[in-house]
Structure formats: structure tokens, C-alpha cells
Write a protein that holds these residues in place. Sequence first.
Motif, PDB file in Angstrom:
ATOM      1  N   ALA A  12      37.470  54.975  20.521  1.00 26.45           N
ATOM      2  CA  ALA A  12      38.724  55.641  20.911  1.00 26.45           C
ATOM      3  C   ALA A  12      38.887  56.969  20.202  1.00 26.45           C
ATOM      4  O   ALA A  12      39.977  57.339  19.761  1.00 26.45           O
ATOM      5  N   PRO A  14      38.093  61.300  20.618  1.00 32.13           N
ATOM      6  CA  PRO A  14      38.437  62.201  21.720  1.00 32.13           C
ATOM      7  C   PRO A  14      37.677  61.901  23.013  1.00 32.13           C
ATOM      8  O   PRO A  14      38.264  61.954  24.098  1.00 32.13           O
ATOM      9  N   LEU A  33      38.391  50.125  23.430  1.00 29.14           N
ATOM     10  CA  LEU A  33      38.347  49.417  22.147  1.00 29.14           C
ATOM     11  C   LEU A  33      37.816  50.309  21.036  1.00 29.14           C
ATOM     12  O   LEU A  33      37.065  51.246  21.266  1.00 29.14           O
ATOM     13  N   GLY A  41      39.602  58.392  16.560  1.00 27.23           N
ATOM     14  CA  GLY A  41      38.234  58.689  16.131  1.00 27.23           C
ATOM     15  C   GLY A  41      38.225  59.429  14.809  1.00 27.23           C
ATOM     16  O   GLY A  41      39.144  59.300  13.997  1.00 27.23           O
ATOM     17  N   GLN A  42      37.193  60.231  14.604  1.00 26.77           N
ATOM     18  CA  GLN A  42      37.012  60.892  13.301  1.00 26.77           C
ATOM     19  C   GLN A  42      37.925  62.099  13.143  1.00 26.77           C
ATOM     20  O   GLN A  42      38.654  62.219  12.168  1.00 26.77           O
ATOM     21  N   VAL A  43      37.891  62.996  14.109  1.00 22.49           N
ATOM     22  CA  VAL A  43      38.611  64.262  13.910  1.00 22.49           C
ATOM     23  C   VAL A  43      40.124  64.049  13.957  1.00 22.49           C
ATOM     24  O   VAL A  43      40.875  64.706  13.252  1.00 22.49           O
ATOM     25  N   SER A  73      35.472  45.395  16.997  1.00 23.18           N
ATOM     26  CA  SER A  73      34.136  45.942  16.683  1.00 23.18           C
ATOM     27  C   SER A  73      33.096  45.272  17.549  1.00 23.18           C
ATOM     28  O   SER A  73      32.937  44.052  17.479  1.00 23.18           O
ATOM     29  N   THR A 102      30.675  56.264  21.159  1.00 22.46           N
ATOM     30  CA  THR A 102      30.602  55.728  19.796  1.00 22.46           C
ATOM     31  C   THR A 102      30.532  56.798  18.708  1.00 22.46           C
ATOM     32  O   THR A 102      30.471  56.472  17.524  1.00 22.46           O
ATOM     33  N   GLY A 103      30.506  58.077  19.095  1.00 23.67           N
ATOM     34  CA  GLY A 103      30.656  59.146  18.115  1.00 23.67           C
ATOM     35  C   GLY A 103      29.472  59.342  17.184  1.00 23.67           C
ATOM     36  O   GLY A 103      28.316  59.073  17.538  1.00 23.67           O
ATOM     37  N   GLY A 123      32.777  64.146   4.735  1.00 27.26           N
ATOM     38  CA  GLY A 123      33.656  63.547   5.743  1.00 27.26           C
ATOM     39  C   GLY A 123      34.207  62.225   5.245  1.00 27.26           C
ATOM     40  O   GLY A 123      35.327  61.838   5.584  1.00 27.26           O
ATOM     41  N   GLN A 126      37.060  62.987   3.033  1.00 27.73           N
ATOM     42  CA  GLN A 126      38.150  63.459   3.904  1.00 27.73           C
ATOM     43  C   GLN A 126      38.863  62.261   4.547  1.00 27.73           C
ATOM     44  O   GLN A 126      40.095  62.191   4.566  1.00 27.73           O
ATOM     45  N   LEU A 244      26.124  65.832  10.909  1.00 29.03           N
ATOM     46  CA  LEU A 244      26.414  64.564  11.591  1.00 29.03           C
ATOM     47  C   LEU A 244      25.195  64.021  12.337  1.00 29.03           C
ATOM     48  O   LEU A 244      24.310  64.788  12.733  1.00 29.03           O
ATOM     49  N   GLY A 284      30.235  62.354  24.550  1.00 27.92           N
ATOM     50  CA  GLY A 284      30.616  62.834  23.219  1.00 27.92           C
ATOM     51  C   GLY A 284      29.443  62.882  22.253  1.00 27.92           C
ATOM     52  O   GLY A 284      28.286  63.020  22.642  1.00 27.92           O
ATOM     53  N   LEU A 292      34.401  68.753  19.085  1.00 29.09           N
ATOM     54  CA  LEU A 292      35.577  68.209  19.771  1.00 29.09           C
ATOM     55  C   LEU A 292      35.636  68.580  21.261  1.00 29.09           C
ATOM     56  O   LEU A 292      35.914  67.743  22.111  1.00 29.09           O
TER      57      LEU A 292
HETATM   58  C1  LIG Z   1      33.431  61.589   8.891  1.00 26.42           C
HETATM   59  C2  LIG Z   1      33.669  62.648   9.955  1.00 26.42           C
HETATM   60  C3  LIG Z   1      34.692  63.563   9.806  1.00 26.42           C
HETATM   61  C4  LIG Z   1      34.910  64.552  10.773  1.00 26.42           C
HETATM   62  N1  LIG Z   1      35.921  65.460  10.571  1.00 26.42           N
HETATM   63  C5  LIG Z   1      36.092  66.451  11.479  1.00 26.42           C
HETATM   64  C6  LIG Z   1      37.116  67.454  11.302  1.00 26.42           C
HETATM   65  O1  LIG Z   1      37.852  67.410  10.323  1.00 26.42           O
HETATM   66  N2  LIG Z   1      37.225  68.432  12.230  1.00 26.42           N
HETATM   67  C7  LIG Z   1      36.410  68.488  13.323  1.00 26.42           C
HETATM   68  O2  LIG Z   1      36.551  69.407  14.153  1.00 26.42           O
HETATM   69  N3  LIG Z   1      35.451  67.569  13.528  1.00 26.42           N
HETATM   70  C8  LIG Z   1      35.259  66.566  12.632  1.00 26.42           C
HETATM   71  N4  LIG Z   1      34.277  65.642  12.835  1.00 26.42           N
HETATM   72  C9  LIG Z   1      33.472  65.755  14.063  1.00 26.42           C
HETATM   73  C10 LIG Z   1      34.200  64.950  15.150  1.00 26.42           C
HETATM   74  O3  LIG Z   1      33.895  63.592  14.922  1.00 26.42           O
HETATM   75  C11 LIG Z   1      33.805  65.269  16.551  1.00 26.42           C
HETATM   76  O4  LIG Z   1      33.923  66.617  16.819  1.00 26.42           O
HETATM   77  C12 LIG Z   1      34.625  64.482  17.591  1.00 26.42           C
HETATM   78  O5  LIG Z   1      35.645  63.730  17.003  1.00 26.42           O
HETATM   79  C13 LIG Z   1      33.719  63.519  18.276  1.00 26.42           C
HETATM   80  O6  LIG Z   1      34.452  62.715  19.154  1.00 26.42           O
HETATM   81  P1  LIG Z   1      33.810  61.377  19.746  1.00 26.42           P
HETATM   82  O7  LIG Z   1      34.877  60.760  20.570  1.00 26.42           O
HETATM   83  O8  LIG Z   1      32.496  61.666  20.364  1.00 26.42           O
HETATM   84  O9  LIG Z   1      33.500  60.443  18.496  1.00 26.42           O
HETATM   85  P2  LIG Z   1      34.376  59.929  17.272  1.00 26.42           P
HETATM   86  O10 LIG Z   1      35.571  60.715  17.043  1.00 26.42           O
HETATM   87  O11 LIG Z   1      33.390  59.742  16.164  1.00 26.42           O
HETATM   88  O12 LIG Z   1      34.853  58.466  17.770  1.00 26.42           O
HETATM   89  C14 LIG Z   1      33.958  57.386  17.919  1.00 26.42           C
HETATM   90  C15 LIG Z   1      34.735  56.094  17.742  1.00 26.42           C
HETATM   91  O13 LIG Z   1      33.891  55.000  18.126  1.00 26.42           O
HETATM   92  C16 LIG Z   1      34.179  53.891  17.304  1.00 26.42           C
HETATM   93  N5  LIG Z   1      33.022  53.003  17.347  1.00 26.42           N
HETATM   94  C17 LIG Z   1      31.708  53.336  17.169  1.00 26.42           C
HETATM   95  N6  LIG Z   1      30.933  52.241  17.305  1.00 26.42           N
HETATM   96  C18 LIG Z   1      31.763  51.206  17.571  1.00 26.42           C
HETATM   97  C19 LIG Z   1      31.564  49.826  17.800  1.00 26.42           C
HETATM   98  N7  LIG Z   1      30.326  49.259  17.799  1.00 26.42           N
HETATM   99  N8  LIG Z   1      32.653  49.032  18.005  1.00 26.42           N
HETATM  100  C20 LIG Z   1      33.897  49.570  18.025  1.00 26.42           C
HETATM  101  N9  LIG Z   1      34.153  50.889  17.825  1.00 26.42           N
HETATM  102  C21 LIG Z   1      33.088  51.683  17.596  1.00 26.42           C
HETATM  103  C22 LIG Z   1      34.458  54.509  15.940  1.00 26.42           C
HETATM  104  O14 LIG Z   1      35.268  53.654  15.143  1.00 26.42           O
HETATM  105  C23 LIG Z   1      35.151  55.830  16.301  1.00 26.42           C
HETATM  106  O15 LIG Z   1      36.553  55.725  16.213  1.00 26.42           O
HETATM  107  C24 LIG Z   1      34.057  64.631  11.896  1.00 26.42           C
HETATM  108  C25 LIG Z   1      33.029  63.696  12.048  1.00 26.42           C
HETATM  109  C26 LIG Z   1      32.829  62.704  11.102  1.00 26.42           C
HETATM  110  C27 LIG Z   1      31.699  61.715  11.287  1.00 26.42           C
END
Ligand SMILES: Cc1cc2nc3c(=O)[nH]c(=O)nc-3n(C[C@H](O)[C@H](O)[C@H](O)COP(=O)(O)OP(=O)(O)OC[C@H]3O[C@@H](n4cnc5c(N)ncnc54)[C@H](O)[C@@H]3O)c2cc1C
Length: 428
Positions: A12, A14, A33, A41-43, A73, A102-103, A123, A126, A244, A284, A292
Amino acid sequence: MTERYDVLVVGAGPAGLAAAGTAAAHGARVGLLDAQPRAGGQVWRHDVRKNAPRAAREAIAALHGVTLLAQHSVIASEDGALRVEIPQGSTLLTYGALVLATGARELLLPFPGWTLPGVSGAGGLQALTKQGWPVAGKRVVVAGSGPLLLAAAATLRAHGAKLVGIHEQASAESVHAFARQLLHWPARATQAALLRAKLAGVPYRFGSVVRQAHGEDALRLVEIDGAHGTSLVDCDLLAVGYGLVPNVELAQLLGCALDHGHPHPHVQVDELLRTSVPAILAAGEACGIGGLAVARIEGAIAGHMAAGHQDDARALLPERDRARRFGALLARHFAPGARVHALATPQTLICRCEDVPLGALDGYADARDAKLATRCGMGACQGRICGTALAELGRFPRGAGRPPLFPARLATLAGLALSSSDASRSST
Ligand SMILES: Cc1cc2nc3c(=O)[nH]c(=O)nc-3n(C[C@H](O)[C@H](O)[C@H](O)COP(=O)(O)OP(=O)(O)OC[C@H]3O[C@@H](n4cnc5c(N)ncnc54)[C@H](O)[C@@H]3O)c2cc1C
């Protein structure tokens, strides 16, 4: 118990938020989920000190009709269903279409002293800080590579930390060349300028690498190899991250092919984000580090596709392609250099879960052999940290993940549902 959704989205952040909102807008029954207690998520991780940014609030508000499954999870896959660990026990979820959002996680590279209390990922610190870990008044050195260092440092400062310095391993030439390219990315340029303004007065050094962390029971000072030689810096906390790495373990478990291209393995998808497995899409950071904007636009594409609206997905491709080019720019200018790869000595712990030093891995040809003989990668992180570091250091490629993806209760592994009272007594 098995619950079925037309579209199930894992993650969940972005990307997942956009996928779920988009698919639901087409009328699909959507489950979203995440292992975390809150969406974002992370950001957009919840910060105890401030409200979520407007974009995050809007993405969450747009989840009309979506079932949000927090603290879920995914730990394994069983006959076309996902085995999911929840606070009360475990459950099985099935789907018509699955979106993997899953990021990514931080790339941590070992150096002498990196396991001392007080040393963490950039991170990672943070995230802890946003969740309320007290850093006010602490002297913090932030180091490693990439723009995440600035974002982490800004969060730490907002929570009262005293930033001693930010040490970027990339050379000044490389960072300045990257900054010039930002002219083609006005939103990114603005974001960078805002971060620099928040960090006014904090030294930002290029070509500067933390060689060693010193201390007996906890961190006391760090040794930095900078453009003008070596220096010792007193500090309470050290936050080091080298960019990352996509989370591909669940995709691998489901049989999705990976793209092993530069700089890290990521989920292989076609133009419309279809993986090699029918009915499974990915979006993503899991498909390669892009930031983002990529996550949001790919989430929307995957949401349209999962709901069967290919034309809507196609209309977003030009925007996605442009956003993706930024990821390539990051990889080009901030890749860890040879000095960083040479930091770990034979005595440096590489697998901190199982206390395995780098020297113990000499003579093993692949991750599996090394694991069987030394337990490297057999601990709670399941090789996420050491396996990724060893691949980055050129030792051997990452081994394929095995279930459970995360530490789980024995009852979950046995496929049993626990009652709440049982769950509160069980261990992980
Ligand atoms: C530690 C960290 C800090 C960051 N801080 C910043 C910031 O300050 N500014 C910025 O611009 N970018 C930041 N980023 C980069 C940022 O993550 C991305 O730009 C953007 O948020 C990616 O979005 P996403 O949805 O692809 O993944 P994410 O935001 O990483 O979301 C993925 C989600 O999937 C969930 N997930 C993964 N596997 C499972 C599973 N098996 N079961 C259940 N849930 C699961 C995770 O809990 C997570 O919430 C950071 C990245 C990390 C790793």
C-alpha cells in the motif's frame, strides 16, 4: 478461511494505492494489503510530528470501495492463493488479478563497525524517527549515496537531530552532472532545492566515504575518507545507505521472471506491466528504482490493466516512460564506487543475523553452498541484507527466496488459523 478479490494488490505504497483506487473505480472488488499498520509505503510513512502530505491523503481518500487489509504480510503462496500472516493468525487470499507493488528496501553495505549500536541505514533511521524514535539533540552523521540521504537528513533535522554532516560517496563531478540534468525534471529540481534549503548550514561532502565506525558497546566516532584525506568525527548516530534495491522475493516465489539488468534484479514486465505469469502485474519500485512519480503512474497503469481496461492503461504510457528515465539517471550518477566495495575486511560481519564474517565465505561458489556451510543468509532477514550486499560486492548472485518470506508463527506455517488468544501467546 479464504477470501477472494477480483483484484488483490500487495503493497500500500504510492504504487499500490494508485493500483487499488484505479481498479476499484472500474467497479472491481479490490483488496489492498500491506504488512504495515498504515497505508503509505516508504515515502508516505506516517510521521508522528506532521500530517501526511496532500498527495498521500488524496490517494488514500480515493480508495472508495477498496478493502484495506493492514498488518497483512504475504509469507507464501499455496495453490494459487497467498498465505498471509495477520495479527490474529493467518488467512488465505485468492484473486482474479494480482498486482505486486512490493516496493524497495535500502542497500546496506558492510564496513568495519557497521553492526555497532547507533549505526543504521539512512532510510532505516528516517523510518524509526518518523515513528517516534527520539533523535532530538543527537549528533548524527548521514552517509552513503543518492538523494535519499537528503530526504533522511531533512526528517532527522525536523525531529531535532544535530546533523554533523552528509557524506555522499559519488564524486562532486557526478553529483554536479546529475544536478544539471535536473533542469529537465522541474518537479525534481524543486524538491531538491527545498531539501537543500531545509538542510542549510549542514556540510554536504562529495567523494566522501565512511570507512569505519568506532566504539566499544556503542558508536562513538566515525572514520571518514574524504576528498582531503581521512578524518575522525564524534557522533551519537550514523545513518548509512547506498540507495535502494527492488523487493522481488514475492514475485520470485510466484514464478515471475526477473530482469537481472543493471543495477539490481527487478520484476520483468512488459510495456503494460504484465509479468511472465498470467494475471500477475507489477508496478513501482519492484520493477526497478524510479521514485515516487514512477510508482504512482505505474500503479494507475496496473490498476487499469487488472480491471481489464487496456486502452486507459495505454494512454498513460508516455508519462510513465518519461518518469522512468529519472531512475536511469539516478543509477548512473550514484552507483557505489570501488572504494565502497572494498570497505569490508575478512573480519567484517556480512551476515549479522548469523554472525558470519566475510572471510568465512572464501571458497564457496554460490549463495546456496555458502548458506549450507556457514548459515550465511539463514537468519530472520532471509538473506535480504547479506545476500543483496554479497551480490553488490560481486561475490555471488542473490539466491532465490524461499517461503516464508518473513518470520512467521509455526501455526501459520502449518496452515492453521489461530484464535486471538492463541495468537497473543505464540512467538515469531
Ligand atoms: C527506507 C526508505 C525510505 C524512503 N524515503 C523516501 C523519502 O523520504 N522520499 C522519497 O522521495 N522517497 C523515499 N523512498 C523511495 C520511495 O520508497 C519510493 O519513491 C516510492 O515510495 C515507491 O513506492 P512503491 O509503492 O513502489 O513502494 P513502497 O513505498 O516501498 O511500498 C511498498 C509496500 O509494500 C509492502 N510490502 C512489501 N512486501 C510485502 C509483503 N510480502 N506483504 C505485505 N506487504 C508487503 C511494504 O510494507 C510497503 O509498504 C524511500 C525508500 C525506502 C526503502
